[in-house]
Design a protein around this motif. Structure first.
Motif, mmCIF file in Angstrom:
data_model
loop_
_atom_site.group_PDB
_atom_site.id
_atom_site.type_symbol
_atom_site.label_atom_id
_atom_site.label_comp_id
_atom_site.label_asym_id
_atom_site.label_seq_id
_atom_site.Cartn_x
_atom_site.Cartn_y
_atom_site.Cartn_z
ATOM 1 N N GLU A 88 0.787 7.150 7.045
ATOM 2 C CA GLU A 88 1.953 6.591 6.351
ATOM 3 C C GLU A 88 1.963 7.028 4.888
ATOM 4 O O GLU A 88 3.010 7.388 4.336
ATOM 5 N N HIS A 89 0.790 6.976 4.268
ATOM 6 C CA HIS A 89 0.697 7.257 2.840
ATOM 7 C C HIS A 89 0.937 8.733 2.530
ATOM 8 O O HIS A 89 1.111 9.099 1.369
ATOM 9 N N HIS A 148 -2.169 3.899 8.672
ATOM 10 C CA HIS A 148 -1.832 3.762 7.249
ATOM 11 C C HIS A 148 -2.119 5.040 6.482
ATOM 12 O O HIS A 148 -1.355 5.420 5.582
ATOM 13 N N SER A 191 0.830 -1.212 0.000
ATOM 14 C CA SER A 191 0.000 0.000 0.000
ATOM 15 C C SER A 191 0.862 1.260 0.000
ATOM 16 O O SER A 191 0.477 2.274 -0.591
ATOM 17 N N ASN A 192 2.016 1.223 0.651
ATOM 18 C CA ASN A 192 2.895 2.389 0.605
ATOM 19 C C ASN A 192 3.543 2.550 -0.772
ATOM 20 O O ASN A 192 3.784 3.677 -1.214
ATOM 21 N N ALA A 223 0.959 4.393 -2.623
ATOM 22 C CA ALA A 223 0.957 5.814 -2.263
ATOM 23 C C ALA A 223 2.077 6.550 -2.961
ATOM 24 O O ALA A 223 1.901 7.684 -3.431
#
Length: 227
Positions: free
Chosen positions: A175-176, A172, A14-15, A18
């Motif tokens: 984080e993104h 999250h 997921s990062n 992003a």
């Protein structure tokens, strides 16, 4: 100068997504030259394929030791033209040889406010401890797990009794935002390490970009426009 980036991942990625999204929006001046995974089933490979990014899976089982595996990763990263490395859910410690190959240009995102709650279960450990603030940290990578100098951190509230997945989702989301921001600072050559302290320098023209207010969330250093 455009940051020539390799992303290492072991899972969902997921990062990575992003980072790709911020590049597409123009906020992040980087090119993902290679997505490299140590697990062939990692969803990060699917994300890379969908974005038209070069991707590769290497299995540690095919190499005699950690040093040989990391040397193969270094060779692949260099062959694709990357000179900086972002770990995005990469679940292996890097060897000194790998870190020396990209000295000062390997970064990681961790789902806790380091130095508290290092390791694989940062968010769960923080919740179990009973903290009122959790969060995430972007840091330079050194030879110890979750130990390198902190670049940026974001704190989020922990609500008593909430499901762990709700807390993770809140972490999250931050984080993104903070990971692409840290990579943009790296691309601009604006990160200076003084001992264990990382300073974000003004832009080359001497200007300082105003920070973005975050309401109940605390982010430091403050994020810039686009993040």
């Amino acid at each position: 100068m455009t940051l020539q980036l390799a992303v290492l991942a072991s899972g969902n990625g997921s990062n990575l997504q992003a980072i790709l999204d911020r590049i597409a929006s123009g906020a992040l001046d980087a090119k993902v030259c290679l997505v490299l995974c140590n697990k062939p089933e990692a969803r990060a490979l699917t994300r890379a394929r969908a974005a038209g990014v070069a991707h590769l899976a290497l299995s540690p089982a095919d190499y005699p030791d950690r040093e040989a595996f990391d040397a193969a990763m270094v060779a692949a990263i260099r062959a694709h033209g990357a000179d900086a490395v972002a770990l995005a859910g990469y679940m292996r410690l890097l060897t000194p040889g790998f870190l020396a190959a990209f000295a000062g240009r390997v970064v990681n995102i961790h789902p806790a406010l380091l130095p508290s709650f290092p390791g694989l279960c940062g968010a769960a450990d923080a919740q179990a401890y009973g903290v009122t603030l959790a969060g995430c940290t972007v840091h330079f990578v050194d030879e110890q797990m979750d130990h390198g100098s902190v670049i940026v951190q974001a704190a989020v509230p922990v609500h008593p009794g909430e499901p762990l997945d709700d807390l993770k989702a809140r972490i999250h989301a931050m984080e993104h935002r903070i990971y692409p921001q840290s990579l943009q600072w790296l691309a601009e050559g604006r990160l200076r390490v003084e001992g264990r302290v990382v300073r974000v320098l003004p832009r080359g023209d001497g200007t300082t970009v105003p920070g973005v207010p975050d309401g109940p969330w605390l982010v430091w250093p403050p994020l810039e426009q686009g993040f």
